[in-house]
Structures are given as structure tokens and as C-alpha cells.
Enzyme design. Structure first.
Site, mmCIF file in Angstrom:
data_model
loop_
_atom_site.group_PDB
_atom_site.id
_atom_site.type_symbol
_atom_site.label_atom_id
_atom_site.label_comp_id
_atom_site.label_asym_id
_atom_site.label_seq_id
_atom_site.Cartn_x
_atom_site.Cartn_y
_atom_site.Cartn_z
ATOM 1 N N CYS A 180 9.632 4.197 4.150
ATOM 2 C CA CYS A 180 9.943 2.919 3.488
ATOM 3 C C CYS A 180 11.171 2.962 2.574
ATOM 4 O O CYS A 180 12.132 2.236 2.817
ATOM 5 C CB CYS A 180 8.730 2.442 2.702
ATOM 6 N N LEU B 298 0.827 -1.209 0.000
ATOM 7 C CA LEU B 298 0.000 0.000 0.000
ATOM 8 C C LEU B 298 0.861 1.260 0.000
ATOM 9 O O LEU B 298 2.002 1.245 0.448
ATOM 10 C CB LEU B 298 -0.943 0.016 1.210
ATOM 11 N N LYS C 268 5.357 13.286 0.879
ATOM 12 C CA LYS C 268 4.697 13.332 -0.424
ATOM 13 C C LYS C 268 3.271 13.824 -0.200
ATOM 14 O O LYS C 268 2.856 14.023 0.943
ATOM 15 C CB LYS C 268 4.707 11.961 -1.101
ATOM 16 N N GLY D 103 12.664 15.670 -8.919
ATOM 17 C CA GLY D 103 12.306 16.479 -7.752
ATOM 18 C C GLY D 103 13.410 16.482 -6.725
ATOM 19 O O GLY D 103 14.585 16.249 -7.047
ATOM 20 N N ARG E 152 8.091 11.197 8.153
ATOM 21 C CA ARG E 152 9.295 10.386 8.382
ATOM 22 C C ARG E 152 10.200 10.471 7.143
ATOM 23 O O ARG E 152 9.759 10.251 6.032
ATOM 24 C CB ARG E 152 8.908 8.937 8.692
ATOM 25 N N ASN F 256 10.484 -2.072 -3.683
ATOM 26 C CA ASN F 256 10.766 -0.716 -3.189
ATOM 27 C C ASN F 256 12.102 -0.196 -3.718
ATOM 28 O O ASN F 256 12.219 0.980 -4.069
ATOM 29 C CB ASN F 256 10.756 -0.692 -1.659
ATOM 30 N N LYS G 223 9.290 -7.851 -1.827
ATOM 31 C CA LYS G 223 8.987 -6.550 -1.207
ATOM 32 C C LYS G 223 10.194 -5.612 -1.265
ATOM 33 O O LYS G 223 10.098 -4.466 -1.715
ATOM 34 C CB LYS G 223 8.522 -6.746 0.240
#
Ligand code: NAD
Length: 472
Positions: free
Chosen positions: A283, A156, A343, A276, A350, A231, A227
Site C-alpha cells: 500500500c 485495515l 512488517k 528503521g 510485497r 496512507n 484514503k
């Protein structure tokens, strides 16, 4: 009709709380545990400790029926067939994930065992954590037949967490026994057989009764790696486009055109190709570091991951230097900062690059007045209000009499500024945009000196004609 599963979720943070509420929405009975008493009290009263779309309504719908909150881990585990661990796995000193919260929880689970249960890693953990959980259970005298350990990583995104959970791109189940895999299939059946989407009350999204969720069963090790690798790959995409942006800028090319041109390639895709001030959040930074550490431990050379991190760190300095170049000196200058969250659509600060960047300006002697639609309260705990640091309740209040406006987070409302009002509020019409929310030509036409990432900067001449600005 599905057979409900009694589920215990340990940890009621961004992942645990969303998972608990969504499992209830899917028809299961959920006990959600946290050792933070104040949080549990708030949740029991229907309060939501995080900013997340749909969460409050969905919690209201299921609180006291499908989902309960408690600090009593033992009772919650005893009442459950599946125990999801969703506690934090922060970065330790070496870059490795700090698994002490997971270990503490596993010890408590071991003491509460009263029959066969599946222990599910929902937290992001390094490969072989499933094996460690098994060992800790054995050390506490739990016999191997009475539990299985499954990896069920969570993908998520904060800001769209409920939608992502109920309409996932994929569900990954890393199970080393069929019995455990079967229980996880049962838990996710409402999403994988489409029955959840067929209900009139279901949350609408990309998936439907005829296009339900896909569930992939792998080994536990593979799921753990899926996972981390996912990421790391997303972080890599961001660092890649940032590196290209820096090159683009030095040759007067435009990164927005370049991103569009690259992203239209169906093998690449347009997402995560926005230049950016870099990625942040709870994460990507820690997962890139943890994945790199895992590779090092296994003797695998994966320096690429360190480059991803370095490029990301550098982006903040690049932004800082742009502001300094636009303002000449910083000491005593007043800066308006739009954005504190890492964001858009979240209150999570964090590892927020916005916070890091603001710190750099404070260190350089500038004062900062910041505005964020959701993250101000959290930001105040790490950047307390002072003579140099202040918080505004709105965009134009922050901009009032500032020497420049900095855009640090990509909130939709920051992309829709009233430029006339902004121009009037600012002392000088200077905007340094770390998220490329505006077209440089439009900003120049409106009389702004506009500096962004990976695009030629413009400033306005006294005659009002946009001209290129050369930054040192
Ligand atoms: P979080 O810090 O928001 O929540 C963790 C919760 O666990 C806290 O409420 C804490 O009080 C509780 N907790 C800690 N120790 C406990 C214990 N012994 N007993 C009961 N409760 C305890 O963390 P998060 O953002 O939800 O992340 C959790 C995990 O999920 C991490 O591994 C993270 O990497 C992973 N993850 C996070 C996201 C995200 O977007 N936040 C997405 C996917 C995966």
C-alpha cells in the site's frame, strides 16, 4: 433486528477476503468472487491463502452459510444489492495506479446488471475513479438510474485485519446520492449501532455496544482522497522520523528517546514514529506514488510526497552501509537475516524492505540465510534458494556460523532472542538491527557489537567494556 444485505465482494485477497468474512460475521449474505480458480477452490475447502489472525476460525464459522466463494462473477453480481470491488490497484509505470483490474471488473458488472445496485470501491483508487466507473457503466449501456457508485475505502492493517475491520477507527462512505449512502449505512449498522458488539460471540476489541463505530458520509471524491491522504500521511510520519534518526545519529543522540519525546505530544502521538529500514508493503509505496501523480495531474505542487519516497529508499542504503562498515568487506561473508515480511504479523512480502536489503547483500557477494515465522514460502518465489540464498527453519539455525545477524522485520519473537544462544551460534557477535528492537547498552553488556538505526553504535573491547563505534 437488522435487515440483511446481499453483498458481492469481487477479489478475495487481503482486503476482499477479510471484508467478505467480516460482512458475514455482521449477518449479511456474501458471495465472494475471484478469477483465481485455485484460490477459490482452496477457500471453498476452508483453506486460507493468507496469514491473518482470526481469519481461519471466522471463515469456518460462516463458510457455506453467510459466505460463499465462486469464480462466477455474473451470478454473484445478479444475486446482490451491493457489489464491492476489492481487486488490486498496483503501481503503473508512471507512478499512477494501474486501474485495469478495476475497469475489467466494472465491464463484467455492467453485463450482469439486473436491477438497482450500489457499486462500491473498496480498492484504493485515485480521485475521480467513481466518475470513471460511472462512464464505463454508461458505455456498456447501463442507465444512470439503475446504479450508484460509492467510495468506501478500507483502512485495515495486514496482521490485524479482522480486528481492524470489525473495530474500525472510522468508516468512510463517499456517496453522491442518499439512496446509496443509506444502503451502506444499513450494511455497517451492526457496527455503528453497537448491536454486533452486544453479541456474546462478537470479536472483542476497542469498540463496544456503548462505544460503537463512527461512520462518516462524504462526497465520493472526498472519500477517495481520504484514503490516499491517510496512507501518504502515515508514510510521511515514518520518513520524517527516519530523517530525524539520521540526524540524531550524527550528533550522538538517541532516536528512541527522541521518538518518545515527540510522541508524547498529544497532537502528534507515538504511532508510526519508529525509525528503521523504511516502510514497504502493497500500500504505502504505491499509494504515495499514486497520490503524487494525482496532484501532478491537477497541477498541484506536492513535492513533499517525492521527498517521503526518497527518504524511504535511502534508509535501505543506510542500513546496507552500516552492515558493510561493521563487517569491512561483504564478498564471501555469511549473513543471517531475521525477517522477510514487510512488517510483523503478516506473510506479505510485497515491496518488503527486507527483501530489497537482502538483494543488495546478494549483489555484493555475501550469502544470506533467512528466517521468517510466516513469509518464507512467499519469499522463495522472489528469492529462490541457491548457493548464496538459503532459508532456515528457526532463528538460531539461521544464525549458525554467520558473520553477523541482521534484524529486518519487527516480529515480536525477534525482540525476545536468547542472547547467550545467539552469541554461541554466530561466528562473530555482530548484530545490525534495522528495527531497533534492543537497547544498545544491554547488547554491549552481552558482548555484542550492536548497530541500530538513529542511535550511537557500540562495540565491545577485549576487556568487555562497551565503547562507541564510529561508522564511516
Ligand atoms: P490482493 O492482490 O491480495 O487481492 C486482489 C484479488 O483480486 C486477488 O485474489 C485476485 O486474484 C483478484 N482479482 C483480480 N482481478 C480479478 C477479476 N477480474 N475478477 C475477480 N477477481 C480478481 O490485493 P489486496 O491487498 O487485497 O488489495 C486490494 C485493494 O485494496 C488494493 O487497491 C489495495 O491498495 C487496497 N488495500 C489493501 C490493503 C492491504 O493491507 N492489503 C489495505 C487497504 C486497502
Amino acid at each position: 433486528m437488522h435487515k440483511n444485505v446481499s453483498i458481492c465482494v469481487i477479489g478475495s485477497g487481503y482486503v476482499g477476503l477479510v471484508a467478505a468474512v467480516c460482512f458475514a460475521e455482521m449477518g449479511h449474505h456474501v458471495n465472494c468472487v475471484d478469477n483465481d480458480e485455485a484460490k477459490v477452490k482452496m477457500l471453498l475447502a476452508g483453506g486460507v491463502p493468507i496469514y491473518e489472525e482470526h481469519l481461519e476460525e471466522m471463515l469456518k464459522k460462516h463458510l457455506g452459510h453467510g459466505v460463499q466463494f465462486t469464480t462466477d462473477l455474473s451470478a454473484a453480481v445478479k444475486a446482490s444489492e451491493a457489489v464491492f470491488i476489492a481487486v488490486g490497484t498496483p503501481q503503473g509505470d508512471t507512478g499512477a495506479a494501474d486501474l485495469s483490474y478495476v475497469e475489467a471488473v466494472v465491464s463484467e458488472i455492467a453485463r450482469a446488471m439486473n436491477g438497482y445496485k450500489v457499486i462500491v470501491e473498496k480498492s484504493t483508487v485515485p480521485v475521480y475513479t467513481n466518475e470513471w466507473i460511472r462512464r464505463v457503466m454508461h458505455r456498456h449501456g447501463v442507465d444512470a438510474q439503475s446504479f450508484d457508485v460509492v467510495s468506501n475505502p478500507e483502512f485495515l492493517r495486514e496482521g490485524t485485519a479482522i480486528g481492524d475491520f470489525l473495530h474500525p477507527d472510522r468508516i468512510v462512505v463517499g456517496a453522491n446520492t442518499e439512496r446509496a449512502a443509506e444502503l451502506l449505512r444499513r450494511i455497517y449498522a451492526p457496527l455503528t449501532d453497537g448491536s454486533y458488539y452486544a453479541k456474546a460471540s462478537s470479536l472483542k476489541g476497542d469498540l463496544s455496544a456503548t462505544n460503537p463505530a463512527k461512520l462518516l458520509v462524504t462526497s465520493a471524491q472526498s472519500a477517495e482522497i481520504i484514503k490516499h491522504a491517510s496512507n501518504a500521511f502515515l508514510a510521511l510520519k515514518i520518513s520524517f522520523i527516519n530523517a530525524v534518526a539520521n540526524l540524531a545519529e550524527s550528533v550522538d543522540a538517541d532516536i528512541e528517546d527522541i521518538s518518545a519525546g515527540i510522541g508524547l505530544d498529544s497532537r502528534i502521538g507515538p504511532k508510526f514514529l519508529r525509525a528503521g529500514i523504511g516502510y514497504g508493503g502493497s500500500c504505502f509505496p504505491k499509494d504515495v506514488a499514486a497520490f503524487h501523480w494525482v496532484a501532478q495531474q491537477q497541477g498541484v505542487d506536492f513535492q513533499l510526497l517525492d521527498e517521503v519516497r526518497k527518504i524511504n529508499e535511502r534508509q535501505k542504503d543506510i542500513f546496507f552501509n552500516k552492515v558493510r562498515a561493521a563487517l569491512w568487506t561483504l564478498r564471501g561473508k555469511k549473513l543471517a537475516a531475521l525477517g522477510l515480511a514487510f512488517k510483523r504479523d503478516t506473510d506479505d512480502i510485497r515491496e518488503s524492505p527486507a527483501i530489497d536489503v537482502i538483494r543488495k547483500f546478494l549483489d555484493a557477494g555475501a550469502s544470506v540465510c533467512a528466517y521468517d515465522p510466516a513469509a518464507t514460502e512467499r519469499a522463495q518465489s522472489v528469492l529462490p534458494a541457491s548457493k548464496q540464498m538459503s532459508y532456515a527453519e528457526g532463528i538460531y539455525e539461521a544464525a549458525k556460523d554467520a558473520d553477523a545477524l541482521l534484524i529486518l522485520t519487527d516480529w515480536a519473537e525477534f525482540a525476545d532472542l536468547d542472547l547467550t544462544k545467539l552469541n554461541q551460534a554466530l561466528k562473530f557477535p555482530i548484530v545490525v538491527d534495522g528495527r531497533n528492537l534492543y537497547a544498545p547498552e544491554k547488547m554491549a553488556e552481552q558482548g555484542f557489537t550492536y548497530v541500530s538505526m538513529g542511535r550511537p553504535a557500540n562495540y565491545t573491547t577485549q576487556q568487555g567494556k562497551p565503547q562507541k563505534m564510529v561508522l564511516s
